[in-house]
Design an enzyme around this catalytic site. Structure first.
Site, mmCIF file in Angstrom:
data_model
loop_
_atom_site.group_PDB
_atom_site.id
_atom_site.type_symbol
_atom_site.label_atom_id
_atom_site.label_comp_id
_atom_site.label_asym_id
_atom_site.label_seq_id
_atom_site.Cartn_x
_atom_site.Cartn_y
_atom_site.Cartn_z
ATOM 1 N N ASN A 151 0.851 -1.188 0.000
ATOM 2 C CA ASN A 151 0.000 0.000 0.000
ATOM 3 C C ASN A 151 0.896 1.251 0.000
ATOM 4 O O ASN A 151 1.725 1.414 0.902
ATOM 5 C CB ASN A 151 -0.889 -0.047 1.256
ATOM 6 C CG ASN A 151 -1.784 1.162 1.377
ATOM 7 O OD1 ASN A 151 -1.346 2.281 1.194
ATOM 8 N ND2 ASN A 151 -3.037 0.945 1.715
ATOM 9 N N HIS A 153 0.997 6.205 1.907
ATOM 10 C CA HIS A 153 1.752 7.172 2.711
ATOM 11 C C HIS A 153 2.935 7.798 1.978
ATOM 12 O O HIS A 153 3.540 8.750 2.479
ATOM 13 C CB HIS A 153 2.115 6.564 4.068
ATOM 14 C CG HIS A 153 0.867 6.287 4.850
ATOM 15 N ND1 HIS A 153 -0.043 7.280 5.150
ATOM 16 C CD2 HIS A 153 0.327 5.130 5.302
ATOM 17 C CE1 HIS A 153 -1.079 6.747 5.781
ATOM 18 N NE2 HIS A 153 -0.881 5.451 5.881
ATOM 19 N N HIS A 202 -5.767 3.541 -1.331
ATOM 20 C CA HIS A 202 -7.083 3.890 -0.792
ATOM 21 C C HIS A 202 -7.400 5.310 -1.253
ATOM 22 O O HIS A 202 -6.766 6.264 -0.822
ATOM 23 C CB HIS A 202 -7.027 3.808 0.743
ATOM 24 C CG HIS A 202 -8.336 4.066 1.415
ATOM 25 N ND1 HIS A 202 -8.503 3.967 2.770
ATOM 26 C CD2 HIS A 202 -9.559 4.410 0.934
ATOM 27 C CE1 HIS A 202 -9.764 4.236 3.085
ATOM 28 N NE2 HIS A 202 -10.415 4.521 1.983
ATOM 29 N N ARG A 237 -9.520 8.054 -0.718
ATOM 30 C CA ARG A 237 -10.473 8.472 0.313
ATOM 31 C C ARG A 237 -11.337 9.608 -0.191
ATOM 32 O O ARG A 237 -10.912 10.392 -1.050
ATOM 33 C CB ARG A 237 -9.724 8.914 1.575
ATOM 34 C CG ARG A 237 -8.929 7.801 2.237
ATOM 35 C CD ARG A 237 -8.312 8.279 3.543
ATOM 36 N NE ARG A 237 -9.307 8.384 4.577
ATOM 37 C CZ ARG A 237 -9.448 7.509 5.577
ATOM 38 N NH1 ARG A 237 -8.636 6.494 5.691
ATOM 39 N NH2 ARG A 237 -10.393 7.681 6.472
ATOM 40 N N ARG A 275 -7.102 12.824 1.058
ATOM 41 C CA ARG A 275 -6.000 13.316 1.900
ATOM 42 C C ARG A 275 -4.633 12.812 1.433
ATOM 43 O O ARG A 275 -3.627 13.414 1.731
ATOM 44 C CB ARG A 275 -6.227 12.947 3.365
ATOM 45 C CG ARG A 275 -6.124 11.473 3.650
ATOM 46 C CD ARG A 275 -6.165 11.186 5.130
ATOM 47 N NE ARG A 275 -7.479 11.393 5.690
ATOM 48 C CZ ARG A 275 -7.913 10.762 6.791
ATOM 49 N NH1 ARG A 275 -7.096 9.948 7.443
ATOM 50 N NH2 ARG A 275 -9.112 10.953 7.256
ATOM 51 N N GLU A 324 -8.783 0.305 -2.649
ATOM 52 C CA GLU A 324 -9.604 0.344 -1.434
ATOM 53 C C GLU A 324 -10.501 1.554 -1.519
ATOM 54 O O GLU A 324 -10.037 2.651 -1.869
ATOM 55 C CB GLU A 324 -8.713 0.537 -0.203
ATOM 56 C CG GLU A 324 -7.920 -0.651 0.185
ATOM 57 C CD GLU A 324 -7.057 -0.331 1.410
ATOM 58 O OE1 GLU A 324 -7.210 0.748 2.015
ATOM 59 O OE2 GLU A 324 -6.219 -1.161 1.732
ATOM 60 N N THR A 371 -8.079 3.567 8.684
ATOM 61 C CA THR A 371 -9.304 2.771 8.768
ATOM 62 C C THR A 371 -9.366 2.072 10.122
ATOM 63 O O THR A 371 -8.514 1.253 10.441
ATOM 64 C CB THR A 371 -9.320 1.727 7.627
ATOM 65 O OG1 THR A 371 -8.950 2.391 6.432
ATOM 66 C CG2 THR A 371 -10.699 1.115 7.466
ATOM 67 N N GLU A 429 -11.041 -9.450 3.529
ATOM 68 C CA GLU A 429 -9.737 -9.117 4.112
ATOM 69 C C GLU A 429 -9.954 -8.987 5.608
ATOM 70 O O GLU A 429 -10.741 -8.138 6.052
ATOM 71 C CB GLU A 429 -9.169 -7.818 3.521
ATOM 72 C CG GLU A 429 -7.822 -7.473 4.161
ATOM 73 C CD GLU A 429 -7.095 -6.336 3.464
ATOM 74 O OE1 GLU A 429 -7.278 -6.136 2.243
ATOM 75 O OE2 GLU A 429 -6.334 -5.629 4.169
ATOM 76 N N HIS A 442 -3.574 -4.638 7.882
ATOM 77 C CA HIS A 442 -3.704 -3.437 8.721
ATOM 78 C C HIS A 442 -2.829 -3.535 9.960
ATOM 79 O O HIS A 442 -3.020 -4.409 10.797
ATOM 80 C CB HIS A 442 -5.148 -3.132 9.136
ATOM 81 C CG HIS A 442 -5.330 -1.665 9.400
ATOM 82 N ND1 HIS A 442 -4.888 -1.065 10.546
ATOM 83 C CD2 HIS A 442 -5.854 -0.692 8.621
ATOM 84 C CE1 HIS A 442 -5.144 0.228 10.476
ATOM 85 N NE2 HIS A 442 -5.728 0.493 9.318
ATOM 86 N N GLY A 443 -1.856 -2.637 10.027
ATOM 87 C CA GLY A 443 -0.990 -2.553 11.199
ATOM 88 C C GLY A 443 0.145 -3.566 11.204
ATOM 89 O O GLY A 443 0.924 -3.614 12.158
HETATM 90 N N1 PXP Z 1 -5.765 -3.207 4.352
HETATM 91 C C1 PXP Z 1 -6.747 -2.275 4.416
HETATM 92 C C2 PXP Z 1 -8.135 -2.669 4.052
HETATM 93 C C3 PXP Z 1 -6.463 -0.943 4.796
HETATM 94 O O1 PXP Z 1 -7.443 -0.030 4.855
HETATM 95 C C4 PXP Z 1 -5.121 -0.594 5.064
HETATM 96 C C5 PXP Z 1 -4.772 0.830 5.390
HETATM 97 O O2 PXP Z 1 -5.067 1.636 4.316
HETATM 98 C C6 PXP Z 1 -4.137 -1.594 4.965
HETATM 99 C C7 PXP Z 1 -4.483 -2.899 4.628
HETATM 100 C C8 PXP Z 1 -2.690 -1.305 5.241
HETATM 101 O O3 PXP Z 1 -2.542 -0.963 6.561
HETATM 102 P P1 PXP Z 1 -1.116 -0.445 7.095
HETATM 103 O O4 PXP Z 1 -0.840 0.850 6.394
HETATM 104 O O5 PXP Z 1 -1.340 -0.295 8.566
HETATM 105 O O6 PXP Z 1 -0.118 -1.501 6.738
#
Ligand code: PXP
Length: 237
Positions: free
Chosen positions: A7, A10, A43, A45, A49, A70, A101, A151, A190-191
């Site tokens: 992803n 950032h 993503h 949004r 942003r 996303e 999220t 997911e 995520h995370g």
């Molecule tokens: N999966 C989904 C559905 C998400 O919304 C995100 C964050 O945009 C991620 C994975 C990736 O999360 P992270 O940036 O914490 O690795």
């Protein structure tokens, strides 16, 4: 071994912080592909942003792997996706005030609206994934509304420590095997970071892990020495 979706949101966050045109998430995505990742995740949004429509359109044209978009299940985003035809869509909940999220989609509560969105995307042959908490009721609902893929939100597993983390890992394992038994493709994310990813990567049957923040954060640190050396060379040290 699961596949890795990177992803690049950032990278765009860094660009938007200055309102300039670099660093470009498209460049980062192409470099991530060169490094061997299996897909790129962005993503788009509602408040734009970080990722912009322009980024998604260019990625659609240039990626060699796959583009996983996303998005919230809004009319604006569904129209955008139907027009763009990404390789995959992951429907996520979206709140303006959140930093990222925060929880999974409540498929049980929003069954009707989500059924329509999923079927419109599937009609266009776009595989749809639902980002949900690792809970049996949500997994069943995802199956019921016809989503081929889920997911699992790994955020809670990443937040806690010790015995609680073991419990969350067990929960992710059970949710994965339940999803697989229902015939769903099961992804997770995520995370996830360099300290916590391995146990999740070892869950049998997980198709792909989607990881963003930790990879971008590490890229900034492992790249800084070279970046400083290159600047010193230009200055003429
Ligand atoms: N999966 C989904 C559905 C998400 O919304 C995100 C964050 O945009 C991620 C994975 C990736 O999360 P992270 O940036 O914490 O690795």
């Amino acid at each position: 071994m699961p596949k890795l979706g990177v992803n690049v949101d950032h990278i765009a966050t860094l660009r938007q912080a200055r309102g300039v045109d670099y660093p470009d998430p498209v460049t980062a995505a192409l470099l991530a592909e060169l490094a061997g990742c299996h897909g790129i995740v962005v993503h788009l949004r509602e408040d734009r942003r970080h990722i912009q429509e322009r980024d998604v359109r260019i990625l659609r044209a240039v990626l060699q792997t796959k583009l996983n978009l996303e998005m919230a299940a809004t009319e604006e985003m569904v129209s955008f996706a139907l027009d763009l035809c990404p390789d995959q869509v992951c429907l996520v909940p979206e709140r303006r005030e959140e930093l990222t999220t925060e929880g999974g989609l409540d498929v049980v509560k929003n069954e009707e609206g989500l059924t329509e969105v999923v079927s419109r995307l599937l009609e266009k042959k776009t595989p749809v994934s639902l980002f949900i908490d690792p809970e049996p009721l949500q997994i069943e609902a995802a199956r019921r509304i016809g989503a081929p893929m889920i997911e699992l939100h790994t955020g809670r597993y990443c937040e806690v420590k010790g015995a609680e983390r073991d419990k969350e890992l067990q929960n992710l394992k059970e949710a994965t095997s339940f999803g697989l038994r229902l015939g769903l493709i099961v992804n997770a994310g995520h995370g996830l970071n360099y300290q916590n990813v391995r146990p999740v990567a070892q869950i049998p049957g997980v198709e792909e892990l989607n990881i963003g923040h930790s990879i971008v954060a590490r890229a900034a640190l492992v790249g800084i020495e070279r970046a400083v050396r290159e600047m010193l060379e230009l200055i003429g040290e």
